[in-house]
Design a protein around this motif. Structure first.
Motif, PDB file in Angstrom:
ATOM      1  N   VAL A  85     -55.639 -51.074 -49.122  1.00  0.00           N
ATOM      2  CA  VAL A  85     -55.907 -52.101 -50.124  1.00  0.00           C
ATOM      3  C   VAL A  85     -57.102 -52.928 -49.659  1.00  0.00           C
ATOM      4  O   VAL A  85     -57.089 -53.475 -48.550  1.00  0.00           O
ATOM      5  N   ILE A  86     -58.118 -52.995 -50.496  1.00  0.00           N
ATOM      6  CA  ILE A  86     -59.303 -53.788 -50.183  1.00  0.00           C
ATOM      7  C   ILE A  86     -58.922 -55.263 -50.229  1.00  0.00           C
ATOM      8  O   ILE A  86     -58.335 -55.721 -51.217  1.00  0.00           O
ATOM      9  N   PRO A  87     -59.223 -56.011 -49.178  1.00  0.00           N
ATOM     10  CA  PRO A  87     -58.809 -57.424 -49.150  1.00  0.00           C
ATOM     11  C   PRO A  87     -59.541 -58.260 -50.197  1.00  0.00           C
ATOM     12  O   PRO A  87     -60.632 -57.922 -50.638  1.00  0.00           O
ATOM     13  N   GLY A  88     -58.922 -59.364 -50.590  1.00  0.00           N
ATOM     14  CA  GLY A  88     -59.559 -60.275 -51.537  1.00  0.00           C
ATOM     15  C   GLY A  88     -58.609 -60.728 -52.628  1.00  0.00           C
ATOM     16  O   GLY A  88     -57.486 -60.234 -52.755  1.00  0.00           O
ATOM     17  N   ARG A  89     -59.078 -61.664 -53.441  1.00  0.00           N
ATOM     18  CA  ARG A  89     -58.297 -62.239 -54.534  1.00  0.00           C
ATOM     19  C   ARG A  89     -58.748 -61.655 -55.867  1.00  0.00           C
ATOM     20  O   ARG A  89     -59.934 -61.398 -56.070  1.00  0.00           O
TER      21      ARG A  89
END
Length: 305
Positions: free
Chosen positions: A239-243
Protein backbone atom coordinates in the motif's frame (compact mmCIF):
# COMPACT_ATOMS: atom_id res chain seq x y z
CA UNK A 1 -21.04 29.22 -17.53
CA UNK A 2 -21.18 31.92 -14.86
CA UNK A 3 -17.42 32.16 -14.53
CA UNK A 4 -17.24 33.47 -18.09
CA UNK A 5 -18.27 36.82 -16.63
CA UNK A 6 -14.62 37.45 -15.79
CA UNK A 7 -13.98 37.90 -19.52
CA UNK A 8 -14.52 41.57 -20.33
CA UNK A 9 -13.86 43.91 -23.20
CA UNK A 10 -11.85 46.32 -21.09
CA UNK A 11 -9.52 43.97 -19.20
CA UNK A 12 -5.94 45.13 -18.93
CA UNK A 13 -3.70 43.49 -21.50
CA UNK A 14 -0.01 43.66 -22.10
CA UNK A 15 -0.43 45.38 -25.45
CA UNK A 16 0.88 42.64 -27.73
CA UNK A 17 -1.59 39.75 -27.35
CA UNK A 18 -3.21 40.52 -30.72
CA UNK A 19 0.11 39.83 -32.45
CA UNK A 20 0.65 36.36 -30.98
CA UNK A 21 1.82 33.88 -33.60
CA UNK A 22 1.22 31.03 -33.70
CA UNK A 23 -2.03 31.17 -31.77
CA UNK A 24 -1.95 29.55 -28.35
CA UNK A 25 -4.37 27.37 -26.45
CA UNK A 26 -4.40 27.41 -22.65
CA UNK A 27 -5.74 24.31 -20.91
CA UNK A 28 -7.21 25.44 -17.58
CA UNK A 29 -7.74 23.74 -14.24
CA UNK A 30 -8.78 26.44 -11.77
CA UNK A 31 -11.56 25.01 -9.61
CA UNK A 32 -14.32 27.15 -11.14
CA UNK A 33 -16.03 23.98 -12.38
CA UNK A 34 -15.75 20.29 -11.39
CA UNK A 35 -12.72 18.93 -13.25
CA UNK A 36 -12.83 15.31 -12.15
CA UNK A 37 -9.88 13.36 -10.81
CA UNK A 38 -6.33 13.09 -12.10
CA UNK A 39 -7.28 10.79 -14.98
CA UNK A 40 -10.09 13.06 -16.24
CA UNK A 41 -7.81 16.07 -16.06
CA UNK A 42 -4.93 14.41 -17.90
CA UNK A 43 -7.27 13.10 -20.60
CA UNK A 44 -8.57 16.61 -21.21
CA UNK A 45 -5.04 17.99 -21.23
CA UNK A 46 -3.88 15.37 -23.75
CA UNK A 47 -6.85 16.14 -26.01
CA UNK A 48 -5.87 19.82 -26.15
CA UNK A 49 -2.20 19.00 -26.63
CA UNK A 50 -3.13 16.76 -29.56
CA UNK A 51 -5.30 19.51 -31.04
CA UNK A 52 -2.40 21.97 -30.80
CA UNK A 53 -0.01 19.51 -32.44
CA UNK A 54 -2.44 18.98 -35.31
CA UNK A 55 -3.12 22.70 -35.78
CA UNK A 56 0.44 23.93 -35.19
CA UNK A 57 -0.59 26.01 -32.17
CA UNK A 58 1.32 26.73 -28.98
CA UNK A 59 0.17 24.62 -26.04
CA UNK A 60 -0.01 26.08 -22.54
CA UNK A 61 -1.29 24.79 -19.20
CA UNK A 62 -2.74 26.76 -16.29
CA UNK A 63 -3.33 23.92 -13.82
CA UNK A 64 -3.46 25.78 -10.53
CA UNK A 65 -6.21 24.05 -8.53
CA UNK A 66 -5.86 22.85 -5.90
CA UNK A 67 -2.13 22.65 -6.71
CA UNK A 68 0.22 23.59 -9.52
CA UNK A 69 0.78 20.68 -11.87
CA UNK A 70 4.44 21.58 -12.29
CA UNK A 71 5.00 20.86 -8.59
CA UNK A 72 4.50 17.18 -9.48
CA UNK A 73 5.04 16.91 -13.25
CA UNK A 74 7.56 19.29 -14.81
CA UNK A 75 7.99 20.31 -18.47
CA UNK A 76 10.45 18.18 -20.42
CA UNK A 77 11.38 20.23 -23.50
CA UNK A 78 9.17 23.25 -24.11
CA UNK A 79 7.81 25.19 -21.17
CA UNK A 80 4.05 24.64 -21.22
CA UNK A 81 3.39 26.61 -18.01
CA UNK A 82 1.06 29.52 -18.80
CA UNK A 83 2.24 32.99 -17.83
CA UNK A 84 0.28 36.12 -16.91
CA UNK A 85 -0.12 37.22 -20.53
CA UNK A 86 -1.63 33.83 -21.47
CA UNK A 87 -4.29 34.31 -18.81
CA UNK A 88 -5.64 37.70 -19.88
CA UNK A 89 -9.43 37.96 -19.72
CA UNK A 90 -9.70 40.54 -22.50
CA UNK A 91 -12.41 39.31 -24.87
CA UNK A 92 -10.75 41.20 -27.72
CA UNK A 93 -7.94 38.66 -27.77
CA UNK A 94 -9.29 35.59 -25.95
CA UNK A 95 -11.81 32.95 -26.99
CA UNK A 96 -13.36 30.49 -24.53
CA UNK A 97 -14.32 26.81 -24.88
CA UNK A 98 -15.85 24.42 -22.34
CA UNK A 99 -16.20 20.65 -22.75
CA UNK A 100 -17.22 18.02 -20.22
CA UNK A 101 -17.16 14.29 -20.86
CA UNK A 102 -20.01 13.77 -18.39
CA UNK A 103 -22.53 15.34 -20.79
CA UNK A 104 -22.23 12.46 -23.26
CA UNK A 105 -20.24 14.19 -25.99
CA UNK A 106 -18.91 11.57 -28.38
CA UNK A 107 -15.40 12.98 -28.59
CA UNK A 108 -15.26 12.33 -32.33
CA UNK A 109 -12.07 14.09 -33.46
CA UNK A 110 -13.50 16.09 -36.37
CA UNK A 111 -16.43 17.35 -34.29
CA UNK A 112 -14.23 18.14 -31.31
CA UNK A 113 -11.67 20.02 -33.39
CA UNK A 114 -14.41 21.94 -35.18
CA UNK A 115 -15.83 23.10 -31.85
CA UNK A 116 -12.37 23.97 -30.58
CA UNK A 117 -11.38 26.09 -33.59
CA UNK A 118 -11.06 29.79 -32.76
CA UNK A 119 -10.11 33.04 -34.49
CA UNK A 120 -8.55 35.12 -31.72
CA UNK A 121 -4.88 34.92 -30.68
CA UNK A 122 -5.58 32.98 -27.47
CA UNK A 123 -8.16 30.36 -26.48
CA UNK A 124 -8.87 29.27 -22.92
CA UNK A 125 -10.19 25.70 -22.74
CA UNK A 126 -11.78 23.58 -20.02
CA UNK A 127 -12.00 19.96 -21.16
CA UNK A 128 -12.07 16.37 -19.98
CA UNK A 129 -12.64 14.87 -23.43
CA UNK A 130 -10.69 11.78 -24.53
CA UNK A 131 -8.69 11.77 -27.77
CA UNK A 132 -6.16 9.24 -29.10
CA UNK A 133 -5.49 6.92 -26.19
CA UNK A 134 -2.96 5.14 -28.39
CA UNK A 135 -0.73 8.22 -28.24
CA UNK A 136 -0.77 8.63 -24.45
CA UNK A 137 2.74 7.18 -23.95
CA UNK A 138 4.18 9.65 -26.46
CA UNK A 139 2.16 12.59 -25.11
CA UNK A 140 3.32 11.94 -21.56
CA UNK A 141 6.98 11.55 -22.53
CA UNK A 142 6.91 14.72 -24.64
CA UNK A 143 5.30 16.81 -21.92
CA UNK A 144 6.28 15.54 -18.49
CA UNK A 145 8.95 14.35 -16.15
CA UNK A 146 8.37 13.81 -12.42
CA UNK A 147 9.46 16.71 -10.26
CA UNK A 148 12.38 15.82 -7.94
CA UNK A 149 10.22 15.25 -4.87
CA UNK A 150 7.83 12.97 -6.76
CA UNK A 151 10.72 11.14 -8.43
CA UNK A 152 12.28 10.49 -5.04
CA UNK A 153 8.98 9.15 -3.68
CA UNK A 154 8.54 6.85 -6.71
CA UNK A 155 12.04 5.44 -6.21
CA UNK A 156 11.31 4.85 -2.53
CA UNK A 157 8.11 2.95 -3.32
CA UNK A 158 9.80 0.79 -5.95
CA UNK A 159 12.57 -0.02 -3.50
CA UNK A 160 10.04 -1.04 -0.84
CA UNK A 161 8.06 -3.17 -3.32
CA UNK A 162 11.30 -5.00 -4.05
CA UNK A 163 10.65 -6.53 -7.46
CA UNK A 164 8.02 -7.22 -10.09
CA UNK A 165 4.46 -6.28 -9.21
CA UNK A 166 0.93 -5.95 -10.52
CA UNK A 167 -1.61 -3.34 -9.45
CA UNK A 168 -5.29 -3.72 -8.62
CA UNK A 169 -7.59 -0.71 -8.35
CA UNK A 170 -10.87 -0.65 -6.41
CA UNK A 171 -13.22 2.31 -6.90
CA UNK A 172 -15.88 2.25 -4.17
CA UNK A 173 -17.01 5.89 -4.74
CA UNK A 174 -18.09 6.35 -1.15
CA UNK A 175 -20.38 3.32 -0.76
CA UNK A 176 -18.25 2.20 2.20
CA UNK A 177 -18.95 5.55 3.84
CA UNK A 178 -15.37 6.76 4.06
CA UNK A 179 -14.78 8.87 0.92
CA UNK A 180 -16.43 11.92 -0.65
CA UNK A 181 -16.86 11.74 -4.43
CA UNK A 182 -19.28 13.53 -6.75
CA UNK A 183 -19.34 10.41 -8.97
CA UNK A 184 -21.30 8.47 -6.35
CA UNK A 185 -24.51 6.88 -7.58
CA UNK A 186 -26.10 5.62 -4.41
CA UNK A 187 -26.28 5.76 -0.66
CA UNK A 188 -23.82 4.23 1.73
CA UNK A 189 -24.17 0.46 1.97
CA UNK A 190 -25.52 -1.32 5.02
CA UNK A 191 -23.06 -2.99 7.37
CA UNK A 192 -23.81 -6.43 5.91
CA UNK A 193 -23.48 -5.16 2.35
CA UNK A 194 -20.13 -3.59 3.16
CA UNK A 195 -18.86 -6.88 4.55
CA UNK A 196 -19.92 -8.68 1.38
CA UNK A 197 -18.28 -6.13 -0.94
CA UNK A 198 -15.07 -6.35 1.07
CA UNK A 199 -15.21 -10.17 1.00
CA UNK A 200 -15.58 -10.11 -2.80
CA UNK A 201 -12.72 -7.63 -3.17
CA UNK A 202 -10.39 -9.65 -0.95
CA UNK A 203 -11.23 -12.78 -2.94
CA UNK A 204 -10.24 -10.94 -6.13
CA UNK A 205 -6.86 -10.11 -4.62
CA UNK A 206 -6.29 -13.71 -3.59
CA UNK A 207 -7.15 -14.99 -7.07
CA UNK A 208 -4.81 -12.49 -8.77
CA UNK A 209 -2.06 -13.35 -6.30
CA UNK A 210 -2.31 -16.99 -7.34
CA UNK A 211 -2.46 -16.02 -11.04
CA UNK A 212 0.81 -14.06 -10.82
CA UNK A 213 3.23 -16.10 -8.72
CA UNK A 214 6.17 -14.39 -10.43
CA UNK A 215 5.22 -11.04 -8.96
CA UNK A 216 6.56 -10.18 -5.54
CA UNK A 217 3.73 -7.82 -4.62
CA UNK A 218 0.26 -6.61 -5.54
CA UNK A 219 0.00 -2.84 -5.24
CA UNK A 220 -3.53 -1.89 -4.23
CA UNK A 221 -4.95 1.52 -5.11
CA UNK A 222 -8.41 2.56 -3.97
CA UNK A 223 -10.52 5.47 -2.80
CA UNK A 224 -11.36 3.73 0.49
CA UNK A 225 -9.11 4.36 3.52
CA UNK A 226 -10.88 1.52 5.35
CA UNK A 227 -10.17 -1.00 2.59
CA UNK A 228 -6.53 0.09 2.41
CA UNK A 229 -6.17 -0.49 6.14
CA UNK A 230 -7.56 -4.02 5.74
CA UNK A 231 -5.39 -5.12 2.82
CA UNK A 232 -2.23 -3.66 4.31
CA UNK A 233 -2.06 -6.69 6.60
CA UNK A 234 -1.76 -9.10 3.66
CA UNK A 235 1.85 -10.19 3.14
CA UNK A 236 1.67 -9.98 -0.65
CA UNK A 237 0.05 -6.51 -0.76
CA UNK A 238 1.87 -3.18 -0.89
CA UNK A 239 0.00 0.00 0.00
CA UNK A 240 1.46 3.33 -1.07
CA UNK A 241 1.58 5.59 2.00
CA UNK A 242 -0.45 8.79 2.18
CA UNK A 243 -3.91 10.25 2.77
CA UNK A 244 -6.82 9.87 0.33
CA UNK A 245 -8.85 12.78 -1.01
CA UNK A 246 -10.56 13.54 -4.33
CA UNK A 247 -9.00 16.48 -6.18
CA UNK A 248 -12.33 18.25 -6.62
CA UNK A 249 -12.80 18.30 -2.85
CA UNK A 250 -9.24 18.64 -1.54
CA UNK A 251 -9.36 22.41 -1.84
CA UNK A 252 -6.19 23.01 0.21
CA UNK A 253 -2.85 22.88 -1.60
CA UNK A 254 -1.48 20.12 0.62
CA UNK A 255 1.48 18.55 -1.17
CA UNK A 256 1.34 15.26 0.73
CA UNK A 257 -2.36 14.67 -0.02
CA UNK A 258 -1.89 15.03 -3.77
CA UNK A 259 1.45 13.22 -3.72
CA UNK A 260 -0.45 10.04 -2.79
CA UNK A 261 -2.62 10.37 -5.92
CA UNK A 262 0.36 10.95 -8.21
CA UNK A 263 2.28 8.08 -6.61
CA UNK A 264 -0.65 5.69 -7.12
CA UNK A 265 -0.83 6.79 -10.74
CA UNK A 266 2.89 6.62 -11.51
CA UNK A 267 3.37 3.25 -9.81
CA UNK A 268 0.60 1.85 -12.03
CA UNK A 269 2.47 3.08 -15.12
CA UNK A 270 5.42 0.86 -14.15
CA UNK A 271 3.50 -2.34 -13.31
CA UNK A 272 3.81 -5.68 -15.07
CA UNK A 273 0.03 -5.62 -15.48
CA UNK A 274 -2.78 -3.48 -14.07
CA UNK A 275 -6.30 -4.47 -13.06
CA UNK A 276 -9.50 -2.75 -12.01
CA UNK A 277 -12.06 -4.68 -10.00
CA UNK A 278 -15.76 -3.98 -10.45
CA UNK A 279 -18.69 -5.43 -8.61
CA UNK A 280 -22.24 -4.26 -8.01
CA UNK A 281 -22.39 -0.57 -7.11
CA UNK A 282 -18.66 0.00 -7.47
CA UNK A 283 -17.77 2.62 -10.09
CA UNK A 284 -17.58 0.85 -13.44
CA UNK A 285 -16.62 3.89 -15.50
CA UNK A 286 -13.36 4.58 -13.66
CA UNK A 287 -10.40 5.28 -15.95
CA UNK A 288 -7.72 6.02 -13.37
CA UNK A 289 -5.86 2.72 -13.71
CA UNK A 290 -6.59 2.50 -17.44
CA UNK A 291 -5.11 5.93 -18.13
CA UNK A 292 -1.98 5.11 -16.12
CA UNK A 293 -1.60 1.74 -17.84
CA UNK A 294 -1.95 3.38 -21.25
CA UNK A 295 0.76 5.90 -20.38
CA UNK A 296 3.02 3.09 -19.16
CA UNK A 297 2.16 1.00 -22.21
CA UNK A 298 1.38 -1.99 -20.00
CA UNK A 299 -1.41 -4.53 -20.06
CA UNK A 300 -4.74 -3.66 -18.43
CA UNK A 301 -7.74 -5.80 -17.55
CA UNK A 302 -11.08 -5.26 -15.84
CA UNK A 303 -12.15 -8.04 -13.46
CA UNK A 304 -15.92 -8.18 -13.03
CA UNK A 305 -18.07 -10.29 -10.71
Amino acid sequence: MTFRKVYTADSKTHGNESFISPPRVVFIIDGKTPHGGLSDRLRGLFSIYYYCKQRGYTFKVAWNYPFKLEDYLMPVHENWVADEADLTHDKKVVDFRFFNNYVGMSGHQADYFSLLDFKKPICHVYSSITQREDLYPAFFQELFKPAPRLEQAISQCLQEIGGKYITVSFRFIGILGDFKDHAGFGEELTVEEKRYYIKKSLACLEQLHMRHPQCYKIVVTTDSPYFLKLVKSLSYVYVIPGRLEHMDYAVVDDYEVHLKTFLDFMIITKAEKSYSYQYGKMYGATKFALTAALIGNNEYEVVKD
